[in-house]
Design an enzyme around this catalytic site. Structure first.
Site, PDB file in Angstrom:
ATOM      1  N   LYS A  56      -4.229   2.464 -20.440  1.00 49.63           N
ATOM      2  CA  LYS A  56      -4.367   3.799 -19.848  1.00 49.63           C
ATOM      3  C   LYS A  56      -3.792   4.856 -20.789  1.00 49.63           C
ATOM      4  O   LYS A  56      -4.392   5.918 -20.985  1.00 49.63           O
ATOM      5  CB  LYS A  56      -3.666   3.843 -18.476  1.00 49.63           C
ATOM      6  CG  LYS A  56      -4.434   3.066 -17.423  1.00 49.63           C
ATOM      7  CD  LYS A  56      -3.661   2.817 -16.142  1.00 49.63           C
ATOM      8  CE  LYS A  56      -4.493   1.950 -15.200  1.00 49.63           C
ATOM      9  NZ  LYS A  56      -3.786   1.499 -13.992  1.00 49.63           N
ATOM     10  N   GLN A 100       1.844   1.913 -10.988  1.00 48.43           N
ATOM     11  CA  GLN A 100       1.025   0.702 -11.107  1.00 48.43           C
ATOM     12  C   GLN A 100       1.383  -0.295 -10.000  1.00 48.43           C
ATOM     13  O   GLN A 100       2.558  -0.575  -9.755  1.00 48.43           O
ATOM     14  CB  GLN A 100       1.244   0.076 -12.499  1.00 48.43           C
ATOM     15  CG  GLN A 100       0.376  -1.128 -12.810  1.00 48.43           C
ATOM     16  CD  GLN A 100      -1.105  -0.786 -13.006  1.00 48.43           C
ATOM     17  OE1 GLN A 100      -1.466   0.355 -13.272  1.00 48.43           O
ATOM     18  NE2 GLN A 100      -1.962  -1.773 -12.866  1.00 48.43           N
ATOM     19  N   ASP A 123      -4.659   8.448  -8.601  1.00 44.59           N
ATOM     20  CA  ASP A 123      -5.118   7.133  -8.157  1.00 44.59           C
ATOM     21  C   ASP A 123      -5.961   7.240  -6.887  1.00 44.59           C
ATOM     22  O   ASP A 123      -6.675   6.307  -6.520  1.00 44.59           O
ATOM     23  CB  ASP A 123      -3.874   6.290  -7.806  1.00 44.59           C
ATOM     24  CG  ASP A 123      -3.797   5.004  -8.587  1.00 44.59           C
ATOM     25  OD1 ASP A 123      -4.741   4.695  -9.329  1.00 44.59           O
ATOM     26  OD2 ASP A 123      -2.777   4.313  -8.447  1.00 44.59           O
TER      27      ASP A 123
HETATM   28  N1  GUN Z   1      -3.304  -2.243 -10.117  1.00 45.19           N
HETATM   29  C1  GUN Z   1      -4.554  -2.683 -10.384  1.00 45.19           C
HETATM   30  N2  GUN Z   1      -5.439  -1.674 -10.283  1.00 45.19           N
HETATM   31  C2  GUN Z   1      -4.750  -0.577  -9.937  1.00 45.19           C
HETATM   32  C3  GUN Z   1      -5.114   0.783  -9.680  1.00 45.19           C
HETATM   33  O1  GUN Z   1      -6.293   1.197  -9.735  1.00 45.19           O
HETATM   34  N3  GUN Z   1      -4.092   1.621  -9.353  1.00 45.19           N
HETATM   35  C4  GUN Z   1      -2.805   1.206  -9.270  1.00 45.19           C
HETATM   36  N4  GUN Z   1      -1.878   2.100  -8.943  1.00 45.19           N
HETATM   37  N5  GUN Z   1      -2.436  -0.044  -9.492  1.00 45.19           N
HETATM   38  C5  GUN Z   1      -3.404  -0.928  -9.834  1.00 45.19           C
END
Ligand code: GUN
Length: 297
Positions: A56, A100, A123
């Site tokens: 990311k 995350q 998100d």
């Molecule tokens: N863990 C796996 N995919 C995601 C996501 O799209 N957002 C978040 N916050 N955690 C994740």
């Protein structure tokens, strides 16, 4: 696998062109003011999560988005995480941030999400943003369903009047995907079934799907005999399967048994190189949107 096969959706290439588009837009946005800014919070050492968050940050750079990764220990107290979220909420130098998931067991995930400012929730998983989706006026849409929607759009998949089956009912994938596909939005107007661990006969449901989205987290769970002829199959699974012939000791497998399913489909996303890169690109799209919202443009 022949990547030129017209049935294979190239998520990697699609994400790359979206990242380029966002990069140009973010550069224009930044003229005379600061760049859009993103923060990513991660707790603990889970290797897969670490790979995702680093990706990311790398992608943010390509998008002309300023970003920072905040790496915290997995025994961090819940209150300390709440304080960090509060600081990020009130910091006008931060447009969007995400925590995350999954989080360590001692931390209440829902409580964490509820404390994120809905205007910075890139998100798209704060109850306000989920509620806006339910209402039919989404503000931020969760990145994986948004990425899938973008793939369906770019590959000209018509969803209206189709039967869509989603396997998985999570807040970040299954539920919002069901909301989009059943909405009145462009990639909506489908008749949606959500399957999960208590669905008695999943095969019966999947065999009726014109559009099948699997987010179950079981390697090669969907086999050719479970898929309708000419279906569109979207594989959200990213499963690590032990493979001693690989340097890393594992390979990535989707939820879909690609070899047996490919001959039956009209379109399919591969793993890797399907949904994954789109999820990351959509986080950038949401961050640019948050920056524009914050600046009133
Ligand atoms: N863990 C796996 N995919 C995601 C996501 O799209 N957002 C978040 N916050 N955690 C994740």
């Amino acid at each position: 696998m022949d990547i030129r096969d017209e049935r294979i959706i190239d998520g990697k290439a699609t994400a790359k062109s979206i990242v380029e588009e966002i990069g140009e837009e973010a550069e224009k946005f930044s003229r005379g003011k600061r760049a859009p800014s993103l923060r990513v919070i991660i707790l603990g050492e889970d290797p897969a999560s670490r790979v995702y968050v680093r990706n990311k940050i790398k992608t943010a750079k390509k998008c002309n988005i300023e970003s920072e990764l905040l790496e915290l220990p997995d025994d961090l107290e819940e209150g300390e995480l709440f304080d960090i979220i509060e600081d990020f909420n009130s910091d006008s130098g931060i447009d969007g941030f995400m925590v995350q998931l999954p989080l360590p067991a001692h931390i209440n995930e829902n409580e964490v999400i509820r404390r994120i400012s809905p205007q910075k929730d890139v998100d798209g998983i704060h109850p306000f943003n989920l509620g806006m989706m339910v209402e039919g006026n989404p503000q931020f849409i969760p990145c994986t369903p948004l990425g899938i929607t973008e793939l369906l759009k770019r590959y000209r998949v018509r969803t209206e009047g189709k039967k869509a089956v989603i396997i998985g009912r999570s807040i970040i994938v299954g539920k919002p995907m069901a909301l989009i596909l059943s909405s009145k939005l462009e990639q909506g107007n489908a008749t949606v079934t959500v399957c999960h661990s208590r669905t008695p006969d999943i095969e019966k449901e999947t065999r009726e799907a014109d559009i099948l989205v699997s987010a179950v987290g079981k390697p090669e769970f969907i086999t050719g005999d479970m898929v309708k002829e000419d279906a569109v199959v979207i594989d959200v699974g990213v499963n690590r399967v032990e493979d001693t012939s690989r340097k890393k000791g594992y390979r990535l497998a989707g939820d879909v048994d690609f070899q047996s399913v490919l001959p039956r489909v009209s379109l399919i996303t591969p793993v890797p190189g399907g949904v994954g890169p789109m999820t990351v690109a959509m986080l950038m799209k949401n961050t640019l949107k948050a920056a524009k919202m914050a600046s009133g443009s």
